[in-house]
Design an enzyme around this catalytic site. Sequence first.
Site, mmCIF file in Angstrom:
data_model
loop_
_atom_site.group_PDB
_atom_site.id
_atom_site.type_symbol
_atom_site.label_atom_id
_atom_site.label_comp_id
_atom_site.label_asym_id
_atom_site.label_seq_id
_atom_site.Cartn_x
_atom_site.Cartn_y
_atom_site.Cartn_z
ATOM 1 N N GLU A 129 0.730 -1.390 -0.001
ATOM 2 C CA GLU A 129 -0.045 -0.009 0.004
ATOM 3 C C GLU A 129 0.867 1.358 0.000
ATOM 4 O O GLU A 129 1.861 1.314 0.665
ATOM 5 C CB GLU A 129 -0.915 -0.087 1.227
ATOM 6 N N ASP A 131 -0.031 5.267 0.575
ATOM 7 C CA ASP A 131 -1.085 6.205 0.894
ATOM 8 C C ASP A 131 -0.936 7.714 0.824
ATOM 9 O O ASP A 131 0.197 8.076 1.423
ATOM 10 C CB ASP A 131 -1.762 5.843 2.026
ATOM 11 N N GLU A 133 -3.520 10.462 2.475
ATOM 12 C CA GLU A 133 -4.588 10.516 3.360
ATOM 13 C C GLU A 133 -4.881 12.032 3.855
ATOM 14 O O GLU A 133 -3.857 12.568 4.414
ATOM 15 C CB GLU A 133 -4.650 9.666 4.505
ATOM 16 N N GLN A 146 -1.365 13.174 5.577
ATOM 17 C CA GLN A 146 -0.736 12.113 6.146
ATOM 18 C C GLN A 146 -0.302 11.114 4.864
ATOM 19 O O GLN A 146 -0.973 10.851 4.025
ATOM 20 C CB GLN A 146 -1.423 11.401 6.921
ATOM 21 N N ARG A 159 3.993 3.471 8.994
ATOM 22 C CA ARG A 159 5.341 4.576 8.735
ATOM 23 C C ARG A 159 4.348 5.860 8.219
ATOM 24 O O ARG A 159 4.677 6.363 7.210
ATOM 25 C CB ARG A 159 5.956 4.038 7.339
#
Length: 323
Positions: A129, A131, A133, A146, A159
């Site tokens: 994944e 990401d 966010e 994030q 992480r």
Amino acid sequence: MAFMQEKLFLLCLVTFSSLLLPVSSRGAVYQPPTVERLTDCFPRIPFTQGMSTLYGESNVHLKSNGSSVDIILDKSQYFLYVGSGLVSKNKYHHGFFSASIKLPAGFTSGVVLAFYMSNADLFPHNHDEIDFELLGYAKRRQWVLQTNMYGNGCVKTGREEKVYLWFDPTQQFHQYTILWNKYHIVFLVDNIPVREMIYNQAISSVYPSKPMSLYTTIWDASEWATSGGKYPVNYKYAPFVASLTNLEIVGCSMQKMNLPNTASTCSKNTTFSSLDPVDGEEYARLSKQQMVGLNWVRSKHMYYSYCKDTARYKVTPAECNVQ
């Protein structure tokens, strides 16, 4: 003499003011550095060409012949919250993935807009994944960005890194980009790197290595994103509408859905439709301008990194010592 001093003061004031942008909800911020516009190097495609509805079909509104889309979080007639999301029509191994996004305005605590890559559907116990966010705000009245990464099912070590954006993301569109290849993973905002995860021996076992889909979703994350539900989504301010445009998806697309659970590479002899578009030397490392931009973000806008969270990790994750 006094006249000359006043002129010098005014000149300095004008020069200093020109370095500031009065757009952040936290006050004026410094002008971001100039960087290469990587998003100009790749073609834009309609959402109807690159993505399909993942869920919440009634809350996915295509516009301008599919070149832009609104995804919405709202309550249904049954008083259940209904988010929405899109998923890419293909899976990709490495590539360049970008969209311009305008976030919902107003009180958005608990609302999360995600722009990310994952293969949890194919590898539920061994997934990768990458990401972005974007976390809605409560008291600070400031959206938080994030970033996170998982590899090979390693989810025990989060992480996460968090930065405050240097602009108001609800007023106009801003570009959010993931560059992923065998050298590094780079998160960029308006082409400015906000984070780089360099491939090395310390991180090799958890570095994303399998084909992934691109997703974008808006959802109710009250219990996760607001101190255990302290500031839940307030549907008095619904609907929460996120708008997306300028979609760019360029990577090694997977043509068959039954590849074995192994890492794959892009070549003419594999099941991928094209060679890796970000495998060249120009994508192997950040330029000097990009490094200036990365250091600017991390020195002025970053406020959390898992590498410095000694309360959470008694032993510093290995990659933190070499990044």
